[in-house]
Design a protein around this motif. Structure first.
Motif, PDB file in Angstrom:
ATOM      1  N   ARG A 105       0.833  -1.201   0.000  1.00  0.00           N
ATOM      2  CA  ARG A 105       0.000   0.000   0.000  1.00  0.00           C
ATOM      3  C   ARG A 105       0.871   1.256   0.000  1.00  0.00           C
ATOM      4  NH1 ARG A 105      -1.630   2.603   5.201  1.00  0.00           N
ATOM      5  NH2 ARG A 105      -3.477   3.899   4.928  1.00  0.00           N
ATOM      6  N   ILE A 109       0.989   4.440  -2.461  1.00  0.00           N
ATOM      7  CA  ILE A 109       0.874   5.847  -2.042  1.00  0.00           C
ATOM      8  C   ILE A 109       1.999   6.648  -2.694  1.00  0.00           C
ATOM      9  CG2 ILE A 109       1.067   7.428  -0.079  1.00  0.00           C
ATOM     10  CD1 ILE A 109      -0.314   5.282   1.668  1.00  0.00           C
ATOM     11  N   ARG A 137       0.607   6.216   6.869  1.00  0.00           N
ATOM     12  CA  ARG A 137       0.438   7.532   6.243  1.00  0.00           C
ATOM     13  C   ARG A 137       1.141   8.622   7.042  1.00  0.00           C
ATOM     14  NH1 ARG A 137      -5.817   8.199   5.568  1.00  0.00           N
ATOM     15  NH2 ARG A 137      -5.877   6.653   7.236  1.00  0.00           N
ATOM     16  N   PHE A 157      -2.573  15.593   5.427  1.00  0.00           N
ATOM     17  CA  PHE A 157      -3.758  14.737   5.399  1.00  0.00           C
ATOM     18  C   PHE A 157      -4.909  15.402   4.655  1.00  0.00           C
ATOM     19  CE2 PHE A 157      -1.441  12.369   8.585  1.00  0.00           C
ATOM     20  CZ  PHE A 157      -1.824  11.067   8.318  1.00  0.00           C
ATOM     21  N   TYR A 160      -3.671  15.589   0.793  1.00  0.00           N
ATOM     22  CA  TYR A 160      -3.176  14.422   0.035  1.00  0.00           C
ATOM     23  C   TYR A 160      -3.551  13.060   0.613  1.00  0.00           C
ATOM     24  CZ  TYR A 160      -0.120  17.835  -2.273  1.00  0.00           C
ATOM     25  OH  TYR A 160       0.362  18.899  -2.980  1.00  0.00           O
ATOM     26  N   LEU A 161      -3.360  12.888   1.923  1.00  0.00           N
ATOM     27  CA  LEU A 161      -3.338  11.527   2.481  1.00  0.00           C
ATOM     28  C   LEU A 161      -4.613  11.107   3.194  1.00  0.00           C
ATOM     29  CD1 LEU A 161       0.243  11.842   4.032  1.00  0.00           C
ATOM     30  CD2 LEU A 161      -0.359  10.399   2.062  1.00  0.00           C
ATOM     31  N   GLY A 162      -5.461  12.077   3.519  1.00  0.00           N
ATOM     32  CA  GLY A 162      -6.672  11.757   4.278  1.00  0.00           C
ATOM     33  C   GLY A 162      -7.625  10.893   3.456  1.00  0.00           C
ATOM     34  N   ASP A 163      -8.575  10.259   4.138  1.00  0.00           N
ATOM     35  CA  ASP A 163      -9.519   9.372   3.462  1.00  0.00           C
ATOM     36  C   ASP A 163     -10.186  10.109   2.297  1.00  0.00           C
ATOM     37  OD1 ASP A 163      -8.815   7.557   5.355  1.00  0.00           O
ATOM     38  OD2 ASP A 163     -10.637   7.787   6.557  1.00  0.00           O
ATOM     39  N   ARG A 165      -8.749  11.483  -0.249  1.00  0.00           N
ATOM     40  CA  ARG A 165      -7.879  12.437  -0.945  1.00  0.00           C
ATOM     41  C   ARG A 165      -7.062  11.685  -2.005  1.00  0.00           C
ATOM     42  NH1 ARG A 165     -10.842  16.305   0.276  1.00  0.00           N
ATOM     43  NH2 ARG A 165      -9.404  17.426  -1.090  1.00  0.00           N
ATOM     44  N   CYS A 168      -4.566   8.879  -1.041  1.00  0.00           N
ATOM     45  CA  CYS A 168      -4.988   7.873  -0.066  1.00  0.00           C
ATOM     46  C   CYS A 168      -5.339   6.598  -0.809  1.00  0.00           C
ATOM     47  CB  CYS A 168      -6.188   8.354   0.737  1.00  0.00           C
ATOM     48  SG  CYS A 168      -6.776   7.067   1.859  1.00  0.00           S
TER      49      CYS A 168
END
Ligand code: AMP
Ligand code: MN
Ligand code: MN
Ligand code: MN
Length: 280
Positions: A105, A109, A137, A157, A160-163, A165, A168
């Motif tokens: 994963r 990313i 993350r 987050f 870019y990285l949050g649920d 986004r 993710c």
């Protein structure tokens, strides 16, 4: 009065996505007056021996803990296992399964960030990892801050990285009934971590808490560094409504990061039964 005890039952170390070693988190907790402490790394027990030994040296009572990532109804929720047996075969085998897939994963990313013009993220995140089995993350977010891609973790987050986004990568974590089952099989109690963080409707929460209880879960976090003060009251009411025991923990990840320092949050409301009362 068990609710007045300075208990912090949710902290992270370099065994998962914290920035301090277990003994250093213990030292900070003790300095802040914590009397009952638990290290609860994500899907990982390798910090437990160091945490327990440090707690003993510092005069804190210690409860072994873990925070298990779960996918429920397509969303990620976290379940804390408290007073678990770190040597339990059932729990350890479950967590091996829970950790598998994190590296693949993380590579994805990295590929997504590269396609957004941010190159070298996988290697960059790896340089922040304390435990190679547990790239998360958070490690990407720290690298992005270090590189000046974003100003702070929160922005990494939200942008870019949050649920949901762009970077993710959805992941299938453990099943709710499995995670609760491993915790119970190891002699622990299952606690819903930071319920205020989940984007559920009231009906979804009702179904979720029902399934959690049916699986054997008994408690929710009420006072946590991952709740706003308004949410302390909101989830105290939820604990009263469902008859859940209540827990308190900073969700500390490192000095200077957004959440609370160990042992510094308000006490639980006095009418709630702390999850730790059963072990005192
Ligand atoms: P992962 O297990 O790789 O999905 O990463 C989840 C971790 O990211 C959580 O345990 C938090 O430490 C961190 N995290 C998630 N959302 C946020 C956020 N909005 N701000 C800061 N950290 C976050
Ligand atoms: Mn974390
Ligand atoms: Mn969590
Ligand atoms: Mn946590």
């Amino acid at each position: 009065m068990p609710s007045a005890l300075n208990a912090d039952l949710h902290c992270h170390s370099t065994a998962s996505d914290g920035t301090l070693a277990p003994a250093a988190v213990a030292a900070l907790a003790a300095r802040n007056g914590v009397a009952l402490w638990s290290l609860t790394d994500h899907d990982e027990l390798s910090g437990q021996a160091e945490a327990a030994a440090a707690a003993r040296r510092l005069g804190m009572r210690y409860l072994p803990g873990v925070e298990i990532s779960v996918t429920w109804a397509g969303r990620t929720v976290h379940i804390v296992g408290m007073n678990v047996d770190p040597t339990s075969a059932v729990l350890n085998e479950g967590l091996v399964h829970a950790r598998s897939g994190r590296t693949r994963r993380a590579q994805e990313i990295g590929e997504r960030l590269a396609s957004l013009g941010i190159a070298g993220a996988f290697d960059g995140a790896l340089a922040h990892v304390g435990n190679p089995d547990l790239i998360s993350r958070t490690h990407f977010a720290r690298w992005m801050v270090e590189r000046g891609v974003v100003a702070d973790l929160q922005t990494a987050f939200s942008r870019y990285l949050g649920d949901g986004r762009a970077a993710c990568v959805p992941h299938r974590w453990s099943r709710l009934a499995d995670a609760v089952g491993w915790i119970l099989a190891s002699g622990g109690a299952a606690i819903v971590a930071h319920p205020g963080r989940y984007d559920f409707t009231p009906l979804e929460f009702d179904v979720f808490f029902g399934e959690f209880r049916k699986a054997g879960g008994t408690a929710i976090e009420v006072v946590t560094g991952s709740h706003t003060p308004d949410q302390y009251d909101e989830y105290a009411d939820v604990a009263r409504h469902y008859g859940f025991l209540a827990s308190r923990g900073s969700d500390f990840h490192g000095p200077g990061e957004t959440r609370a320092e160990p042992g510094t949050l308000p006490a639980l409301p006095r009418d709630l039964t702390p999850v730790w009362a059963q072990w005192l």
